[in-house]
Design a protein around this motif. Structure first.
Motif, PDB file in Angstrom:
ATOM      1  N   HIS A  33      -6.888 -14.838  35.230  1.00 50.44           N
ATOM      2  CA  HIS A  33      -5.925 -14.661  36.113  1.00 50.44           C
ATOM      3  C   HIS A  33      -4.564 -13.986  35.510  1.00 50.44           C
ATOM      4  CE1 HIS A  33      -7.762 -18.203  38.650  1.00 50.44           C
ATOM      5  NE2 HIS A  33      -7.955 -18.504  37.571  1.00 50.44           N
TER       6      HIS A  33
ATOM      7  N   ARG B 121      -0.860 -17.735  43.378  1.00 48.49           N
ATOM      8  CA  ARG B 121      -2.279 -17.442  43.415  1.00 48.49           C
ATOM      9  C   ARG B 121      -2.873 -18.713  42.479  1.00 48.49           C
ATOM     10  NH1 ARG B 121      -3.808 -14.085  39.708  1.00 48.49           N
ATOM     11  NH2 ARG B 121      -1.817 -13.346  38.856  1.00 48.49           N
ATOM     12  N   VAL B 122      -2.127 -19.468  41.945  1.00 51.89           N
ATOM     13  CA  VAL B 122      -2.722 -20.365  41.112  1.00 51.89           C
ATOM     14  C   VAL B 122      -2.154 -21.735  41.509  1.00 51.89           C
ATOM     15  CG1 VAL B 122      -3.375 -19.137  39.106  1.00 51.89           C
ATOM     16  CG2 VAL B 122      -1.140 -20.054  39.204  1.00 51.89           C
TER      17      VAL B 122
ATOM     18  N   MET C 212      -8.356  -8.821  38.813  1.00 47.03           N
ATOM     19  CA  MET C 212      -8.157 -10.236  38.948  1.00 47.03           C
ATOM     20  C   MET C 212      -8.077 -10.447  40.423  1.00 47.03           C
ATOM     21  SD  MET C 212      -4.962 -10.857  36.258  1.00 47.03           S
ATOM     22  CE  MET C 212      -3.873  -9.635  36.995  1.00 47.03           C
ATOM     23  N   TYR C 213      -7.755  -9.601  41.322  1.00 52.66           N
ATOM     24  CA  TYR C 213      -8.218  -9.737  42.648  1.00 52.66           C
ATOM     25  C   TYR C 213      -9.413  -9.967  43.100  1.00 52.66           C
ATOM     26  CZ  TYR C 213      -3.107  -9.921  44.240  1.00 52.66           C
ATOM     27  OH  TYR C 213      -1.891 -10.325  44.424  1.00 52.66           O
TER      28      TYR C 213
ATOM     29  N   GLY D 203     -10.658 -13.290  42.281  1.00 52.43           N
ATOM     30  CA  GLY D 203     -10.089 -14.050  43.065  1.00 52.43           C
ATOM     31  C   GLY D 203     -10.973 -14.208  44.475  1.00 52.43           C
TER      32      GLY D 203
ATOM     33  N   ARG E  88     -13.908 -16.131  43.621  1.00 55.40           N
ATOM     34  CA  ARG E  88     -13.583 -17.562  43.428  1.00 55.40           C
ATOM     35  C   ARG E  88     -13.487 -18.251  44.985  1.00 55.40           C
ATOM     36  NH1 ARG E  88      -9.400 -16.307  40.571  1.00 55.40           N
ATOM     37  NH2 ARG E  88     -10.536 -16.150  38.739  1.00 55.40           N
ATOM     38  N   ASP E  89     -12.798 -17.517  45.916  1.00 58.10           N
ATOM     39  CA  ASP E  89     -12.647 -18.240  47.046  1.00 58.10           C
ATOM     40  C   ASP E  89     -13.780 -18.188  47.895  1.00 58.10           C
ATOM     41  OD1 ASP E  89      -9.839 -18.171  46.553  1.00 58.10           O
ATOM     42  OD2 ASP E  89      -9.487 -16.321  47.774  1.00 58.10           O
TER      43      ASP E  89
ATOM     44  N   SER F 238       3.052 -18.165  39.765  1.00 58.90           N
ATOM     45  CA  SER F 238       2.260 -17.257  40.658  1.00 58.90           C
ATOM     46  C   SER F 238       1.720 -18.194  41.894  1.00 58.90           C
ATOM     47  CB  SER F 238       1.242 -16.504  39.799  1.00 58.90           C
ATOM     48  OG  SER F 238       0.430 -15.822  40.988  1.00 58.90           O
TER      49      SER F 238
END
Length: 360
Positions: free
Chosen positions: A237, A262-263, A150-151, A154, A157-158, A260
Motif C-alpha cells: 500500500h 485508501r486504507v 498500488m492502484y 487495490g 483487492r476490491d 490515506s
C-alpha cells in the motif's frame, strides 16, 4: 497549479497513429512511448476513454507493450464524458485533477461541456505534455513511482472483497495485512510531505508540513515524526500515514495524524490510535490531539472520538506548547493499555519517553 493525477487517453490518432478498425497496423511513436513511461514514473495514473471495439483495441495495446500502464480502461461506444466521470469516481479523484487528450475537437468539447473542471488537450500536444507544469509533480518518491502498481493491486483487492462471502474481519485476516510504524528518515521525508499534501479526508488538521519543517523536527528529541506503511498479499500500500508528536514528560501532543483514505476500510486509523494510546499508557503520559474541522475530514473526528478522545478541562491541555490556532480543537485522552490488533501484523518500536532536559 493543481497537479494532474490521472491522464485519460483517446486511442485512435492520439495515443497511436492510425485507426484500429480501419488499419492493419497502428503505430506508437517513441515520443509517445516516452510520455507514457515518464508520466508513470512521476506517479501520474493513465487511463483510456476510446470509442472502439474493446477486445481489438486492448489487444493492440498489449501488442504494443503498453497495456499494463493503463488503469480502468473505458473502451466502448458511450459518451466520453461518462467514461471520464466513471474513471474519476472509481479513483476517488477530484475532476480538476483529471486531464483528457483526444484528436477530435467534438470529443474534447463534449467532455469540456459536461465536465468543465477536466483539462482537455489536443492530440498534437501529446509529445509536449512532459514539459507542462501540471504534469510535473514537485517531488518524486518511492510511492509515486509505483503508484500505478498500488492502484492495480487495490482493484484486485476490491474484487476479492466483493467475491468474499464471510464476515469482514475474516476477509481482513485473509489479506495477510501488515503495518509498520517507524521514524521518518531522510528517504521518507518527501513521502511524508506528499502525504500531508494529498490526504484531506483523513487529515486531522489539514495542515501541510514542508520538507524544511519536517527536517527541522527530525533533529528535535522532543518530537517524533513517524511514517506508517502497509502491505498485504496483493502488494504494497506504500506510505499510508504520518504521525507528528511532541513529547513532554506527562503529556504527548499529537499535532498531526493523517492517513490515506485508501486504507480506512482496513482499520488503519483505529490501529494507529490504539497503538499510540497504548504507548502513552506505557509512558504514563496523557494525549492531547489537535483537530481542525474541514469540509472533508469528518471521518477523522469520528476516529478520534471512537478512540476515546474528548473535550476536557484537564490541566495538561493548557500545558501543550503554544496557544491553540484559530479553529483548532484540542481533544484529550487519559490512556489505558490497549490490546494488539487482531486483523493485521503490527511492527513498531516503542516511543522513547522524553527526558526533562529534552523537554525543556
Amino acid at each position: 497549479m493543481t497537479i494532474v493525477k490521472c491522464l485519460v487517453w483517446d486511442l485512435d490518432n492520439t495515443l497511436w497513429r492510425g485507426t484500429v478498425l480501419e488499419d492493419d497496423e497502428v503505430v506508437l511513436t517513441d515520443e509517445i512511448r516516452e510520455v507514457i513511461t515518464t508520466l508513470d514514473d512521476r506517479g501520474i495514473l493513465q487511463a483510456v476513454a476510446s470509442k472502439n471495439d474493446h477486445d481489438l483495441a486492448w489487444e493492440r495495446l498489449e501488442r504494443l507493450g503498453v497495456a499494463e500502464y493503463f488503469v480502468l480502461p473505458r473502451i466502448g461506444w458511450g459518451p466520453k464524458s461518462q467514461s471520464v466521470r466513471e474513471i474519476a469516481t472509481e479513483l476517488n479523484f477530484a475532476l480538476n485533477t483529471i486531464a483528457f487528450i483526444d484528436d477530435q475537437p467534438a470529443e474534447r468539447a463534449e467532455v469540456a461541456f459536461h465536465l468543465p473542471e477536466v483539462r482537455c488537450y489536443p492530440a498534437e500536444q501529446a509529445a509536449t505534455l512532459l514539459s507542462l507544469p501540471e504534469f510535473s509533480p514537485p517531488v518524486s518518491t518511492v510511492d509515486s513511482r509505483r503508484r500505478r502498481l498500488m492502484y492495480q493491486a487495490g482493484f484486485a483487492r476490491d474484487q476479492a472483497r466483493e467475491a468474499y462471502s464471510g464476515p469482514d474481519e475474516d476477509f481482513l485476516r485473509s489479506l495477510d495485512l501488515s503495518m509498520t510504524i517507524a521514524p521518518a528518515g531522510e528517504e521518507e521525508l518527501s513521502r511524508v510531505e506528499e502525504l500531508t499534501l494529498r490526504t484531506s479526508q483523513m487529515n486531522a488538521t489539514g495542515v501541510h508540513y514542508s520538507d524544511a519543517d519536517l527536517r527541522a523536527l527530525l533533529t528535535d528529541p522532543a518530537h517524533e515524526v513517524l511514517v506508517v506503511t502497509m502491505g498485504d498479499r496483493f502488494g504494497p500500500h506504500g506510505a499510508v500515514g504520518i504521525i507528528l508528536l511532541e513529547k513532554k514528560p506527562s503529556t504527548w501532543h499529537l499535532k498531526l495524524l493523517a492517513t490515506s483514505c485508501r486504507v480506512v476500510s482496513f482499520g488503519a486509523g483505529a490501529t494507529i490510535l490504539n497503538w499510540l494510546t497504548d504507548q502513552g499508557a506505557r509512558a504514563g503520559a496523557h494525549l492531547v490531539a489537535d483537530f481542525r474541522r474541514t469540509d472533508r475530514n469528518r471521518m477523522m473526528e469520528i476516529a478520534y472520538r471512537f478512540a476515546g478522545f474528548a473535550d476536557s478541562d484537564c490541566p495538561c491541555v493548557s500545558e501543550v506548547a503554544g496557544a491553540s490556532a484559530a479553529g483548532v480543537e484540542r481533544l484529550h485522552l487519559e490512556p489505558s493499555p490497549r490490546p494488539a490488533p487482531t486483523t493485521l501484523t503490527l511492527t513498531a518500536a516503542d516511543i522513547a519517553p522524553v527526558t526533562v532536559s529534552a523537554a525543556g
